[in-house]
Design an enzyme around this catalytic site. Structure first.
Site, PDB file in Angstrom:
ATOM      1  N   HIS A 127     -10.883 -30.030  20.553  1.00  0.00           N
ATOM      2  CA  HIS A 127     -10.799 -28.847  19.689  1.00  0.00           C
ATOM      3  C   HIS A 127     -10.635 -27.620  20.598  1.00  0.00           C
ATOM      4  O   HIS A 127     -11.071 -27.634  21.749  1.00  0.00           O
ATOM      5  CB  HIS A 127     -12.084 -28.612  18.909  1.00  0.00           C
ATOM      6  CG  HIS A 127     -12.589 -29.751  18.100  1.00  0.00           C
ATOM      7  ND1 HIS A 127     -11.920 -30.269  17.016  1.00  0.00           N
ATOM      8  CD2 HIS A 127     -13.754 -30.463  18.175  1.00  0.00           C
ATOM      9  CE1 HIS A 127     -12.644 -31.240  16.469  1.00  0.00           C
ATOM     10  NE2 HIS A 127     -13.758 -31.380  17.162  1.00  0.00           N
ATOM     11  N   SER A 172     -23.220 -30.800  15.439  1.00  0.00           N
ATOM     12  CA  SER A 172     -21.879 -31.360  15.679  1.00  0.00           C
ATOM     13  C   SER A 172     -21.285 -30.863  16.993  1.00  0.00           C
ATOM     14  O   SER A 172     -21.814 -29.953  17.634  1.00  0.00           O
ATOM     15  CB  SER A 172     -20.955 -30.953  14.537  1.00  0.00           C
ATOM     16  OG  SER A 172     -20.606 -29.592  14.701  1.00  0.00           O
ATOM     17  N   CYS A 173     -20.159 -31.452  17.343  1.00  0.00           N
ATOM     18  CA  CYS A 173     -19.487 -31.072  18.594  1.00  0.00           C
ATOM     19  C   CYS A 173     -19.091 -29.593  18.595  1.00  0.00           C
ATOM     20  O   CYS A 173     -19.292 -28.879  19.578  1.00  0.00           O
ATOM     21  CB  CYS A 173     -18.257 -31.948  18.803  1.00  0.00           C
ATOM     22  SG  CYS A 173     -17.161 -32.027  17.370  1.00  0.00           S
ATOM     23  N   ASN A 174     -18.542 -29.107  17.480  1.00  0.00           N
ATOM     24  CA  ASN A 174     -18.126 -27.700  17.419  1.00  0.00           C
ATOM     25  C   ASN A 174     -19.331 -26.769  17.473  1.00  0.00           C
ATOM     26  O   ASN A 174     -19.317 -25.753  18.169  1.00  0.00           O
ATOM     27  CB  ASN A 174     -17.320 -27.447  16.133  1.00  0.00           C
ATOM     28  CG  ASN A 174     -15.892 -27.931  16.277  1.00  0.00           C
ATOM     29  OD1 ASN A 174     -15.221 -27.605  17.256  1.00  0.00           O
ATOM     30  ND2 ASN A 174     -15.416 -28.714  15.319  1.00  0.00           N
ATOM     31  N   THR A 212     -17.759 -44.025  18.526  1.00  0.00           N
ATOM     32  CA  THR A 212     -17.438 -42.987  19.510  1.00  0.00           C
ATOM     33  C   THR A 212     -18.704 -42.393  20.146  1.00  0.00           C
ATOM     34  O   THR A 212     -18.822 -42.318  21.370  1.00  0.00           O
ATOM     35  CB  THR A 212     -16.636 -41.855  18.818  1.00  0.00           C
ATOM     36  OG1 THR A 212     -15.495 -42.434  18.188  1.00  0.00           O
ATOM     37  CG2 THR A 212     -16.197 -40.804  19.812  1.00  0.00           C
ATOM     38  N   ILE A 213     -19.642 -41.976  19.330  1.00  0.00           N
ATOM     39  CA  ILE A 213     -20.839 -41.310  19.850  1.00  0.00           C
ATOM     40  C   ILE A 213     -21.851 -42.347  20.332  1.00  0.00           C
ATOM     41  O   ILE A 213     -22.418 -42.220  21.428  1.00  0.00           O
ATOM     42  CB  ILE A 213     -21.461 -40.383  18.767  1.00  0.00           C
ATOM     43  CG1 ILE A 213     -20.440 -39.305  18.326  1.00  0.00           C
ATOM     44  CG2 ILE A 213     -22.752 -39.741  19.265  1.00  0.00           C
ATOM     45  CD1 ILE A 213     -19.949 -38.361  19.405  1.00  0.00           C
ATOM     46  N   GLY A 242     -22.962 -35.161  11.531  1.00  0.00           N
ATOM     47  CA  GLY A 242     -22.386 -35.548  10.243  1.00  0.00           C
ATOM     48  C   GLY A 242     -23.413 -35.554   9.124  1.00  0.00           C
ATOM     49  O   GLY A 242     -23.069 -35.689   7.950  1.00  0.00           O
TER      50      GLY A 242
HETATM   51  P1  NAD Z   1     -17.571 -43.771  14.491  1.00  0.00           P
HETATM   52  O1  NAD Z   1     -16.920 -44.120  13.208  1.00  0.00           O
HETATM   53  O2  NAD Z   1     -16.765 -43.753  15.730  1.00  0.00           O
HETATM   54  O3  NAD Z   1     -18.808 -44.745  14.760  1.00  0.00           O
HETATM   55  C1  NAD Z   1     -19.741 -45.064  13.772  1.00  0.00           C
HETATM   56  C2  NAD Z   1     -20.294 -46.458  14.035  1.00  0.00           C
HETATM   57  O4  NAD Z   1     -21.272 -46.762  13.033  1.00  0.00           O
HETATM   58  C3  NAD Z   1     -19.234 -47.547  13.975  1.00  0.00           C
HETATM   59  O5  NAD Z   1     -19.500 -48.451  15.039  1.00  0.00           O
HETATM   60  C4  NAD Z   1     -19.488 -48.210  12.606  1.00  0.00           C
HETATM   61  O6  NAD Z   1     -19.106 -49.572  12.608  1.00  0.00           O
HETATM   62  C5  NAD Z   1     -20.989 -48.071  12.496  1.00  0.00           C
HETATM   63  N1  NAD Z   1     -21.480 -48.142  11.120  1.00  0.00           N
HETATM   64  C6  NAD Z   1     -20.822 -47.844   9.975  1.00  0.00           C
HETATM   65  N2  NAD Z   1     -21.629 -48.029   8.912  1.00  0.00           N
HETATM   66  C7  NAD Z   1     -22.822 -48.472   9.395  1.00  0.00           C
HETATM   67  C8  NAD Z   1     -24.047 -48.851   8.812  1.00  0.00           C
HETATM   68  N3  NAD Z   1     -24.231 -48.809   7.486  1.00  0.00           N
HETATM   69  N4  NAD Z   1     -25.063 -49.256   9.629  1.00  0.00           N
HETATM   70  C9  NAD Z   1     -24.917 -49.291  10.971  1.00  0.00           C
HETATM   71  N5  NAD Z   1     -23.766 -48.951  11.592  1.00  0.00           N
HETATM   72  C10 NAD Z   1     -22.740 -48.541  10.802  1.00  0.00           C
HETATM   73  O7  NAD Z   1     -18.287 -42.372  14.238  1.00  0.00           O
HETATM   74  P2  NAD Z   1     -18.630 -41.276  15.338  1.00  0.00           P
HETATM   75  O8  NAD Z   1     -17.427 -40.451  15.561  1.00  0.00           O
HETATM   76  O9  NAD Z   1     -19.302 -41.924  16.493  1.00  0.00           O
HETATM   77  O10 NAD Z   1     -19.638 -40.361  14.524  1.00  0.00           O
HETATM   78  C11 NAD Z   1     -21.013 -40.680  14.418  1.00  0.00           C
HETATM   79  C12 NAD Z   1     -21.779 -39.429  14.062  1.00  0.00           C
HETATM   80  O11 NAD Z   1     -21.602 -38.470  15.123  1.00  0.00           O
HETATM   81  C13 NAD Z   1     -21.334 -38.717  12.786  1.00  0.00           C
HETATM   82  O12 NAD Z   1     -22.455 -38.089  12.212  1.00  0.00           O
HETATM   83  C14 NAD Z   1     -20.362 -37.672  13.302  1.00  0.00           C
HETATM   84  O13 NAD Z   1     -20.230 -36.578  12.411  1.00  0.00           O
HETATM   85  C15 NAD Z   1     -21.053 -37.276  14.588  1.00  0.00           C
HETATM   86  N6  NAD Z   1     -20.174 -36.681  15.607  1.00  0.00           N
HETATM   87  C16 NAD Z   1     -18.916 -37.172  15.823  1.00  0.00           C
HETATM   88  C17 NAD Z   1     -18.118 -36.583  16.773  1.00  0.00           C
HETATM   89  C18 NAD Z   1     -16.718 -37.029  17.014  1.00  0.00           C
HETATM   90  O14 NAD Z   1     -15.872 -36.186  17.287  1.00  0.00           O
HETATM   91  N7  NAD Z   1     -16.410 -38.292  16.954  1.00  0.00           N
HETATM   92  C19 NAD Z   1     -18.600 -35.518  17.535  1.00  0.00           C
HETATM   93  C20 NAD Z   1     -19.913 -35.076  17.347  1.00  0.00           C
HETATM   94  C21 NAD Z   1     -20.696 -35.673  16.355  1.00  0.00           C
END
Ligand code: NAD
Length: 339
Positions: A220, A140-142, A13-14, A111
């Site tokens: 949110h 984080s987003c919030n 996602t990010i 995270g």
């Molecule tokens: P996600 O699960 O959508 O994406 C994570 C990616 O990392 C996936 O492509 C996964 O395959 C990959 N991955 C998993 N294990 C791995 C490894 N060992 N090595 C390399 N790649 C690996 O997660 P996300 O939602 O994009 O979140 C990523 C970070 O951003 C987290 O810290 C999360 O807390 C933070 N975040 C998320 C959001 C949200 O709402 N989605 C918002 C703000 C911040």
């Protein structure tokens, strides 16, 4: 001046949004992304012309799937100045020693714990604290949403106490692991970590947060009550918010009553992935009674942190000292408009 070379570890996602945002800037370039499995997302990254790097143990799986990789993650380290770690929460910390050994800078996401880097980042609140740093963390987003509005209000009016309830989306729209749910789930570990996370950047702020997970994936919503150090008016608060970067007013009276209409607005804006990078403050909810301020804001969790990641690269790589100039540059490239 040579462009800063950026790698993105984790293309979910990010990560995929950071890749798009970085590719739109003229002072930095994407050298590659990483994928652990040969999924449709890996294929789309390849179709977009991105170089895909994989962990050692995934090389065979990509070969078997007929997907051409550019090398292993360690090969990517050799090509970049900075990596944006977008792996799932608590995975990033496992990579820190590798980044350190490779002599590259690293940005982690919300995270991970603040303690991992000792510096957390938000463009509005503390751009310069990450200046030249080897590691930083985009909150984080919030937390990003709370800092975007509370920090400018605190600067002008000094907040004695802030009370926030976060109505959280249960999962991201593309995530089938965590939903759907048909329930409201209060976070019973109180106060929630959100306020503590805001204090990683504004340690002086008295902020108290609670959260309830709701059966929605869109956004949110925050309900915010802030006790200010002096009496003011709703108009004065609106004036501060109007000038705050990446805060966008939406009006219930104009049909933007819910997060569904805000997402429809984002789709109408023709943004990448229909993202709403700004914090959407319901203008008609902003109300001051004496020294008590009340308002609601919506957070597009998938995208509000993306422009901050771009600004964080600029601060850490010493590309632009003036926060206003970096924010403006990022905004123009990403199509983010002021109120
Ligand atoms: P996600 O699960 O959508 O994406 C994570 C990616 O990392 C996936 O492509 C996964 O395959 C990959 N991955 C998993 N294990 C791995 C490894 N060992 N090595 C390399 N790649 C690996 O997660 P996300 O939602 O994009 O979140 C990523 C970070 O951003 C987290 O810290 C999360 O807390 C933070 N975040 C998320 C959001 C949200 O709402 N989605 C918002 C703000 C911040």
């Amino acid at each position: 001046m040579a462009k800063v070379k950026v790698g993105i570890n984790g293309y979910g996602t990010i990560g995929k949004r950071v890749a798009t945002a970085v590719s739109k800037q003229d002072d930095m370039e994407v050298m590659g992304i990483t994928k652990t499995r040969p999924t449709f997302e890996a294929q789309i990254a390849l179709d977009k012309g991105l170089d895909v790097y994989v962990p050692d143990e995934s090389v065979q799986a990509f070969k078997d799937a007929g997907m051409k990789i550019a090398g292993t993650i360690k090969d990517l380290y050799k090509k970049i100045d900075i990596i944006v770690d977008c792996t799932p929460g608590n995975v990033g910390e496992k990579y820190k020693a590798e980044y350190e050994a490779a002599g590259i800078k690293g940005i982690f996401q919300g995270g991970e714990d603040h303690a991992l880097t000792g510096i957390s980042f938000n463009s509005t609140a503390n751009y310069s604290e990450s200046w030249g740093a080897q590691f930083s963390r985009v909150v984080s987003c919030n937390t990003t949403g709370l800092l975007r509005t509370l920090s400018p209000i605190d600067k002008k009016f000094k907040i004695n106490n802030a009370y926030v309830t976060i109505i959280r989306r249960a999962a991201d729209p593309g995530d089938s692991k965590n939903g759907p749910i048909n329930a409201l789930e209060p976070s019973v570990k109180l106060p929630t970590h959100h306020g503590i996370d805001v204090q990683s950047i504004m340690p002086w702020l008295n902020i108290n947060t609670m959260a309830v997970k709701a059966s929605t994936t869109l956004m949110h919503v925050h309900t915010i009550v802030a006790e200010l150090s002096r009496e003011t008016t709703s108009e004065e608060i609106l004036e501060v918010m109007r000038k705050s970067p990446r805060v966008r007013f939406v009006k219930s009276s104009e049909g933007l009553k819910t997060t569904a209409e805000i997402m429809e607005l984002a789709r109408d804006l023709d943004r990448d992935r229909s993202d709403m990078y700004e914090i959407a403050v319901w203008e008609d909810s902003v109300k001051v009674v004496g020294n008590m301020l009340y308002y609601y804001q919506g957070i597009h969790q998938e995208s509000d942190v993306i422009p901050e990641n771009v600004d964080c690269i600029r601060s850490m790589c010493k590309l632009e000292e003036d926060v206003a100039k970096s924010v403006e540059k990022t905004n123009v490239a990403m199509g983010i408009l002021n109120n």
